[in-house]
Design a protein around this motif. Structure first.
Motif, PDB file in Angstrom:
ATOM      1  N   VAL A  31       0.870  -1.186   0.000  1.00 25.85           N
ATOM      2  CA  VAL A  31       0.000   0.000   0.000  1.00 25.85           C
ATOM      3  C   VAL A  31       0.906   1.235   0.000  1.00 25.85           C
ATOM      4  CG1 VAL A  31      -0.181  -0.047   2.543  1.00 25.85           C
ATOM      5  CG2 VAL A  31      -1.893   1.150   1.215  1.00 25.85           C
ATOM      6  N   PRO A  32       0.590   2.250  -0.816  1.00 32.27           N
ATOM      7  CA  PRO A  32       1.412   3.460  -0.789  1.00 32.27           C
ATOM      8  C   PRO A  32       1.286   4.164   0.568  1.00 32.27           C
ATOM      9  CG  PRO A  32      -0.282   3.595  -2.501  1.00 32.27           C
ATOM     10  CD  PRO A  32      -0.513   2.332  -1.777  1.00 32.27           C
ATOM     11  N   ILE A  33       2.389   4.724   1.027  1.00 27.74           N
ATOM     12  CA  ILE A  33       2.384   5.358   2.353  1.00 27.74           C
ATOM     13  C   ILE A  33       2.843   6.813   2.253  1.00 27.74           C
ATOM     14  CG2 ILE A  33       3.323   5.260   4.695  1.00 27.74           C
ATOM     15  CD1 ILE A  33       3.714   2.316   4.401  1.00 27.74           C
ATOM     16  N   LEU A  34       2.165   7.679   3.013  1.00 29.98           N
ATOM     17  CA  LEU A  34       2.597   9.065   3.199  1.00 29.98           C
ATOM     18  C   LEU A  34       2.762   9.289   4.689  1.00 29.98           C
ATOM     19  CD1 LEU A  34       0.098  11.049   0.920  1.00 29.98           C
ATOM     20  CD2 LEU A  34       2.441  10.390   0.363  1.00 29.98           C
ATOM     21  N   ALA A  35       3.631  10.227   5.052  1.00 27.21           N
ATOM     22  CA  ALA A  35       3.823  10.470   6.479  1.00 27.21           C
ATOM     23  C   ALA A  35       4.049  11.939   6.776  1.00 27.21           C
ATOM     24  CB  ALA A  35       5.008   9.671   6.988  1.00 27.21           C
ATOM     25  N   GLY A  36       3.555  12.334   7.930  1.00 27.23           N
ATOM     26  CA  GLY A  36       3.939  13.623   8.500  1.00 27.23           C
ATOM     27  C   GLY A  36       4.723  13.274   9.749  1.00 27.23           C
ATOM     28  N   THR A  37       5.900  13.850   9.909  1.00 22.41           N
ATOM     29  CA  THR A  37       6.704  13.429  11.060  1.00 22.41           C
ATOM     30  C   THR A  37       7.276  14.609  11.839  1.00 22.41           C
ATOM     31  OG1 THR A  37       8.762  13.353   9.828  1.00 22.41           O
ATOM     32  CG2 THR A  37       7.502  11.333   9.932  1.00 22.41           C
ATOM     33  N   THR A  38       7.717  14.282  13.051  1.00 17.62           N
ATOM     34  CA  THR A  38       8.387  15.273  13.877  1.00 17.62           C
ATOM     35  C   THR A  38       9.794  15.486  13.321  1.00 17.62           C
ATOM     36  OG1 THR A  38       9.110  13.484  15.270  1.00 17.62           O
ATOM     37  CG2 THR A  38       7.194  14.705  16.001  1.00 17.62           C
TER      38      THR A  38
END
Lengths: 296, 286, 218
Positions: free
Chosen positions: B198-205
């Motif tokens: 599954v394609p993944i996107l992230a917002g991270t610290t």
């Protein structure tokens, strides 16, 4: 004490206390008091900080406990078993998309209930055999999950993604324009060479089972440089993150620095200003004469 | 002279604390905002969502708490607005216990603006304990991992959105995580990305951001790194979402305070080094 | 009994989960799902077990009149007060409709949220103090670390327009740190990730095959 004074400001549109999701006066003052109490630690450990610290541990532990209790115990045990019991005759219970007879589902989950009691028995018999069983299940499940998932995504796929072609036909052959330098073939080849060589050198640095000859030593030294730049960038980002948190706190305090939250509707008596002065005064008086050393 | 440099190095750290406090408060009071050019990682994050078909189902995982909300909450808010504006359907989960109060509030605020119906366009499943294990279970089957929703306590079969969701991420077009650490994006990559494709996107610290460059673009389609990424993304999404205007400007203001704080840190490193080396040279000469 | 059964459980659970990774068979998925559900339950029970320790230590300090005992009392009052309110909401006690969370959220937003956020923001002050006192460019490696850190710090933030050469500084720092992050940092990160994955693979295999037994030590 605050209540009657706040009642004087009839113009304030903010209620003293409400649970409908909006911020209230009591909440505003509480947030400012707790935030400033934590900041007071920067001067010295003091009763305000201790109150904040112990409230934090108490509230945090209770909040987490409630979450684990309702989502990690009630739902997968009580609700799950209840759901299986109430299924109409002939309907199967879905486990990971596979239908099983509800009776089996209930029996399986009852074993989990039994094992949970085993785990809790640790409170009474810390060295008994019972808590080891659920612990063993946890160790086995975690180890296998990590073993399979991480090997594939962090070893196999990482190795695959590191094998970059050194040329890319989509890139520009050359550009006189400095702005587009990242779009050129030369840059692409150079950058990917840096990455692959850097990776090999850094990996070479992690080889501890082989004698450091001149070549391995040299390669490993380049590896150290790559790792140092990596740690440097991590440090830079850490500073970025820490200040983002601090600025947000100042922003939050600033949000309460207005007439709506202030005593008698006077901005100079807004919660952040008044509480800062009060805490500073109390600390100055109570710590006067005491030795206030500070070490890094 | 050596004594003088030693004395300067022994400066009570509370003076440094005071300088920082004054700097941040004064800059906050000035409140100047600065726009930032958008980088490729943020653009990819934005484009990946834009390119999805309308009505696609997105699994949005809130993996943060108040300690990281300063960086992640603005990204989370903007992501919700972009998803709902583009008519995506959202399944909302959390692997951090302290995240659900945020997720509940943000969806309740945004959904009515786009006339979204609970259970049809979005659903709130809440916190799932167990870290990697929770992710493994959600990945294998969301409907097995959760027996009921978090808002109404109803069985998942009652919600139309789950008619289009199968096992092993079947029917789910994208996984987005707002990740503050462990468990977060790195565990989602291991338990979902590698397994189910599954394609993944992230917002991270900020602390986690450097790790992500190793996964982009093969295992991670795009990411919002730290407050910087949040500000860039807000500029993209907030351009035509009035509800995000205030938070966008707030973030732009915060970034300029950040600039001065960074300059102060760099200045302190340089000053500390100068004092140290001058003192050492004097000692050697003495 | 005290060692053999736990080892057997580890091996059986480990193999079942590994089996499900490779096999799409529905049966393996059901076993996998059930075991993962058990994992989440035991994880949660273990957390609650940890609270008993906190309570025990606090009670001990209160009874022995430790200098901080009033704070420990406050801790227990907050802990049990919040637990009671939460339990009442979950189970619908005292006339509260079951399943609500508005009271829990009120306390969360006004007490837990500011406290946790502020606790972590304190580090901004300590990192500045450390920058002044501890970060010394004593060697090439340390100098590189500090330079890369400084470059990232500049490259991640906007440069105020009144700065001399603001545009040039902004553009150059963004591109330089962009290169460092995307290629040099990525190389270092990949090496760390691969090294850690090899470690996980080795340890995981040892546990799943029952060779590693240190978790049983008392």
């Amino acid at each position: 004490m605050i209540r009657p004074m706040l009642a004087l400001q009839e113009a304030s549109p903010i209620p003293f206390f409400t649970m409908d999701g909006e911020m209230d006066l009591l909440g505003g003052w509480l947030i400012c008091f707790l935030t400033l109490s934590v900041f007071s630690f920067l001067y010295k450990d003091n009763p305000f900080y201790k109150i904040a610290e112990h409230t934090f541990v108490g509230a945090g532990t209770a909040f987490f406990a409630l979450q684990y209790y309702s989502e990690g115990i009630l739902e997968p045990l009580y609700v799950h078993i209840n759901h299986a019991m109430q299924l109409p005759a002939g309907e199967l219970m879905q486990l990971g998309g596979y239908g099983v007879d509800p009776t089996y589902a209930i029996i399986f989950r009852s074993v989990a209930v039994l094992f949970s009691i085993f785990l809790l028995s640790r409170m009474v018999f810390p060295n008994g055999w019972a808590p080891r069983w659920p612990l063993a299940v946890m160790v086995g499940v975690y180890a296998a999950l990590k073993l399979t998932g991480e090997t594939q995504s962090k070893l196999v796929l990482q190795v695959a993604s590191a094998m970059q072609p050194l040329t890319n036909p989509e890139k520009l052959a050359w550009s006189d324009n400095w702005v587009a330098v990242e779009e050129t073939q030369v840059f692409y080849t150079f950058a990917n060479t840096v990455m692959v060589v850097g990776l090999i050198c850094a990996l070479a640095h992690f080889i501890f089972t082989y004698k450091r000859t001149k070549i391995l030593g040299g390669v490993s030294r380049v590896g150290i440089i790559v790792l140092m730049i990596t740690f440097g960038s991590m440090f830079g980002f850490t500073v970025l993150g820490r200040y983002a948190l601090l600025i947000e706190r100042v922003d939050t305090l600033g949000g309460f620095n207005n007439q709506d939250y202030a005593l008698f509707g006077t901005s100079a008596l807004s919660p952040p200003i008044l509480l800062t002065v009060l805490i500073a005064l109390v600390l100055a008086v109570s710590l006067r004469g005491k030795n206030s050393t500070s070490t890094s | 002279m050596a004594k003088r440099t030693d004395k300067a190095l022994d400066l009570d750290r509370r003076w440094i604390f005071l300088v920082i406090a004054i700097l941040v408060v004064v800059l906050y009071a000035l409140g100047i905002a600065a726009e930032m050019p958008v980088n490729q990682y943020v653009q990819s994050y934005y484009d990946t969502i834009e390119e999805l078909d309308e009505g696609s189902i997105v699994l949005l995982s809130a993996d943060f708490d108040p300690a990281s909300a300063a960086e992640l909450l603005p990204m989370y808010q903007a992501t919700i607005y972009q998803l709902l504006k583009r008519n995506m359907r959202v399944i909302n989960v959390a692997t951090w216990p302290a995240a659900p109060p945020y997720t509940r509030e943000e969806f309740e605020k945004a959904a009515p603006l786009y006339k979204k119906k609970y259970g049809v366009d979005w659903v709130e499943l809440g916190f799932k304990p167990g870290d990697d294990v929770a992710m493994g279970q959600i990945g294998q089957s969301v409907t097995s991992a959760y027996i009921q929703d978090d808002r109404d306590g109803k069985p998942l079969a009652d919600f139309p959105i789950f008619k289009d969701v199968g096992n092993s991420f079947e029917g789910i077009s994208l996984l987005i995580t707002m990740s503050a650490g462990y468990p977060g994006i790195l565990e989602w990559i291991a338990q979902a990305g590698g397994r189910y494709d599954v394609p993944i996107l992230a917002g991270t610290t900020a602390v986690q951001t450097p790790d992500l460059f190793a996964y982009y673009p093969t295992q991670l389609k795009g990411f919002l790194g730290a407050a910087t990424g949040a500000t860039m993304y807000l500029q993209l999404v907030g351009a035509d979402v009035p509800q995000l205007e205030e938070v966008t400007i707030t973030n732009q203001k915060r970034m300029l305070i950040q600039t001065w704080a960074h300059l102060l840190i760099i200045g302190l490193i340089i000053y500390g080094n100068v004092l140290y080396f001058v003192g050492r040279r004097r000692e050697a000469n003495a | 009994m005290k060692r053999e059964i736990p080892i057997l459980l580890v091996v059986l659970c480990g193999l079942a989960i590994t089996w499900a990774f490779f096999s799409p068979a529905p049966m393996s998925r059901a076993v996998n799902d059930e075991l993962l559900a058990w994992g989440t339950v035991f994880f949660s029970v273990a957390f609650l077990l940890g609270i008993s320790n906190l309570v025990r230590i606090s009670l001990k300090q209160i009874s022995s009149r430790h200098p901080d005992w009033p704070y420990k009392l406050l801790l227990l009052l907050v802990l049990f007060g919040y637990l009671l309110i939460g339990a009442a909401e979950i189970h619908g006690w005292f006339g509260i409709p079951g399943g609500e969370n508005i009271r829990r959220d009120w306390i969360y937003k006004r007490i837990f949220m500011p406290l946790q956020a502020t606790m972590f923001s304190l580090l901004a002050f300590y990192i500045a103090s450390a920058a002044f006192r501890a970060f010394r460019a004593r060697s090439l490696e340390a100098t590189l670390l500090l330079t890369a850190g400084a470059l990232v710090m500049i490259g991640q933030v906007p440069i105020p327009s009144f700065f001399p050469f603001a545009d040039w500084i902004g553009d150059t720092s963004v591109r330089l740190q962009g290169f460092l992050m995307a290629y040099v940092n990525a190389a270092g990160q990949k090496a760390i990730i691969m090294g850690a994955a090899l470690g996980t693979l080795a340890t995981g295999l040892r546990i799943v095959l029952g060779i590693e037994r240190s978790y049983l030590s008392e």
